[in-house]
Design a protein around this motif. Structure first.
Motif, short mmCIF file in Angstrom:
data_model
loop_
_atom_site.label_atom_id
_atom_site.label_comp_id
_atom_site.label_asym_id
_atom_site.label_seq_id
_atom_site.Cartn_x
_atom_site.Cartn_y
_atom_site.Cartn_z
N LEU A 1 0.84 -1.20 0.00
CA LEU A 1 0.00 0.00 0.00
C LEU A 1 0.88 1.25 0.00
CD1 LEU A 1 -3.08 0.61 2.28
CD2 LEU A 1 -1.42 2.39 1.90
N VAL A 2 1.89 1.26 0.88
CA VAL A 2 2.71 2.47 1.04
C VAL A 2 3.56 2.73 -0.21
CG1 VAL A 2 4.57 3.52 2.41
CG2 VAL A 2 2.69 2.34 3.56
N THR A 3 4.13 1.68 -0.78
CA THR A 3 4.96 1.92 -1.99
C THR A 3 4.08 2.36 -3.16
OG1 THR A 3 4.92 -0.45 -2.41
CG2 THR A 3 6.92 0.42 -1.45
N THR A 4 2.85 1.84 -3.21
CA THR A 4 1.95 2.27 -4.29
C THR A 4 1.56 3.73 -4.07
OG1 THR A 4 1.09 0.02 -4.36
CG2 THR A 4 -0.17 1.68 -5.55
N LEU A 5 1.28 4.09 -2.83
CA LEU A 5 0.91 5.48 -2.54
C LEU A 5 2.08 6.41 -2.85
CD1 LEU A 5 -1.21 7.45 -1.50
CD2 LEU A 5 -0.42 6.99 0.83
N GLU A 6 3.28 5.96 -2.53
CA GLU A 6 4.47 6.78 -2.81
C GLU A 6 4.56 7.06 -4.31
OE1 GLU A 6 8.02 4.91 -1.47
OE2 GLU A 6 9.25 6.70 -1.80
N ALA A 7 4.34 6.02 -5.12
CA ALA A 7 4.41 6.21 -6.58
C ALA A 7 3.31 7.15 -7.05
CB ALA A 7 4.28 4.84 -7.27
N VAL A 8 2.13 7.03 -6.48
CA VAL A 8 1.02 7.91 -6.88
C VAL A 8 1.31 9.36 -6.51
CG1 VAL A 8 -1.39 8.47 -6.29
CG2 VAL A 8 -0.78 6.12 -6.88
N LEU A 9 1.87 9.55 -5.28
CA LEU A 9 2.13 10.92 -4.83
C LEU A 9 3.24 11.58 -5.63
CD1 LEU A 9 1.90 10.40 -0.94
CD2 LEU A 9 0.24 11.53 -2.43
N ALA A 10 4.11 10.75 -6.22
CA ALA A 10 5.19 11.31 -7.02
C ALA A 10 4.68 11.93 -8.31
CB ALA A 10 6.23 10.22 -7.31
N GLU A 11 3.44 11.56 -8.68
CA GLU A 11 2.85 12.17 -9.88
C GLU A 11 2.18 13.47 -9.46
OE1 GLU A 11 0.07 9.14 -10.81
OE2 GLU A 11 1.60 7.78 -11.62
#
Ligand code: PMP
Length: 434
Positions: free
Chosen positions: A422-432
């Motif tokens: 969940l956290v790594t996916t959120l990190e990738a989303v927030l980077a956009e």
């Protein structure tokens, strides 16, 4: 919840579009779908939901399947009991009694009676009727963005539904203790606001009956104020002559960690407790726990029978859920995994300006999304995050009066590997860019 809903859903995929059209034609316009691109889920297993197109999604949202989707112990209990007997509470039955005795052993005095319903709404509705019978009053206080269900009586206590623009004359609202915006000060003011709301009701001719409150303020945006805030508030409720109804429909059954019940973490003694959602892991079963003085006052006015409430299949499902919570040590796990998840989200907060706050208890987490430039609640950004997470295979939703709080509330079998994903996916989303 508004931000994750998609009232005018359309889909680029012809099969999904056809289902949406049939759904609208058959179910009418009041229903809402989650996500910009709605999901057609066909199977669940543990923390995973499998879609018709073959994709699998990490379920970080559904609290009903608290011991995991399609848990075999619960499935077998339901099937076995359905194959044996499915009657109701007008016959003597061991299954429902054993379950009631088991639950009552987990709650403090004076909660010694348990009455069964089929949904959280019905449980709150029944609790209200009992509070009215005991107090002789009708005045109710709830939080400003509360949700307590769908019946006529409890939708009137659910300002988050929005449509109830004018609250009924016997209802007052108080802002939830927003531990983020005004910190401890606002939280401490909660008890004072509740006392003032009851005073106002009394002056308007409405005798106080109950303060109905969700132990984790789920639809108000997920808050977990300290115990003294609760204790002062309950003292104010009782001083007003009203009863405290703890709505544990979301917070109950171990989700908050540190015990089966959200209220119990603070040593509180509610007069009535309502249970639902996770209680049967998907089988409809809900209940009210009550002080016997309250059930007595109610029983003097009326009798109670609920055709499906407390039927043997419901009791078997609910017992099996308790078995799994115990044998798989899910309360401790909710505490440990939830703590690790909040710490990891806290790391993201230090790197991404749009995260204003990470809060919650156990496996119930709220992430406040703010506008990067001016720090105001950002529902548009929250909605983009929720939809981008869905597109990357992780399901969560949103809540709060401004619809800007990410609501993370997975099955309790969510482990640290799932939290990492969940956290790594959120990190990738927030980077956009939002
Ligand atoms: N209380 C709370 C806090 C809830 O979250 C809900 C359901 N979202 C209800 C009551 C109503 O439960 P049900 O949908 O089972 O009627």
């Amino acid at each position: 919840m508004v931000n994750a809903h998609s009232p005018g859903s359309v889909s680029q995929d012809p099969a999904t579009a056809a289902l949406i059209a049939r759904r609208k034609a058959a179910l009418g316009p009041a229903y809402r779908l989650f996500y910009r691109e709605p999901l057609h889920i066909v199977r669940g297993q543990g923390v995973w939901l499998h879609a018709a197109d073959g994709r699998q999604y990490l379920d970080a949202y559904n609290n009903v399947a608290c011991v995991g989707h399609a848990h075999p112990h619960v499935v077998q209990a339901i099937a076995g009991q359905a194959a044996t007997l499915a009657t109701h509470t007008r016959y003597l039955d061991e299954t429902v009694l054993r379950y009631a005795e088991r639950i009552l052993a987990t709650v403090p005095a004076p909660l010694t009676h348990m009455m069964f319903t089929c949904s959280g709404s019905e449980a709150n509705d029944l609790a209200l009727r009992m509070a009215q019978a005991r107090t002789g009053g009708t005045g109710i206080v709830v939080t400003a963005h509360a949700y307590h269900g769908v019946t006529q009586a409890v939708s009137a206590l659910s300002p988050s539904l929005g449509a109830v623009a004018d609250m009924p004359a016997h209802v007052r609202t108080v802002p939830a203790p927003d531990t983020f915006r005004a910190g401890g000060v606002a939280a401490q003011g909660f008890a004072t606001a509740v006392a003032a709301a009851f005073d106002d009701l009394r002056h308007a001719g409405h005798i106080p009956a109950a303060f109905v409150c969700d132990a984790l303020f789920s639809s108000d945006g997920v808050f977990d104020p300290p115990g003294d805030v609760w204790r002062n508030t309950i003292a104010a409720v009782h001083a007003a002559g009203a009863l405290f109804i703890a709505d544990e429909v979301q917070a109950g059954f171990g989700r908050a960690g540190g015990g089966l019940w959200g209220f119990a973490r603070h040593g509180l003694r509610p007069d009535l407790v309502t249970l639902g959602k996770p209680m049967g892991n998907g089988y409809p079963v809900a209940a009210v726990l009550a002080d016997p003085l309250i059930t007595q006052a109610f029983a003097e006015q009326t009798r109670y029978f609920n055709t499906f409430g407390g039927n043997p299949v419901a009791a078997a499902a609910a017992s099996a859920v308790l078995d799994v919570i115990e044998t798989e040590d899910l309360i401790a796990s909710a505490m440990a995994v939830g703590g690790a998840l909040r710490r990891a989200l806290g790391d993201l907060q230090s790197r991404f300006a749009c995260i204003g706050d990470v809060r919650g208890a156990g496996l119930f987490v709220g992430v406040e999304i703010l506008n990067r430039d001016d720090g105001t609640p950002d529902a548009v950004c929250a909605s983009q995050i929720i939809n981008a997470m869905r597109d990357r295979g992780v399901l969560l939703s949103g809540c709060g009066p401004q619809a800007n709080v990410l609501k993370i509330r997975p099955p309790l079998v969510f482990d640290e590997t799932h939290a990492d994903l969940l956290v790594t996916t959120l990190e990738a989303v927030l980077a956009e860019p939002c």
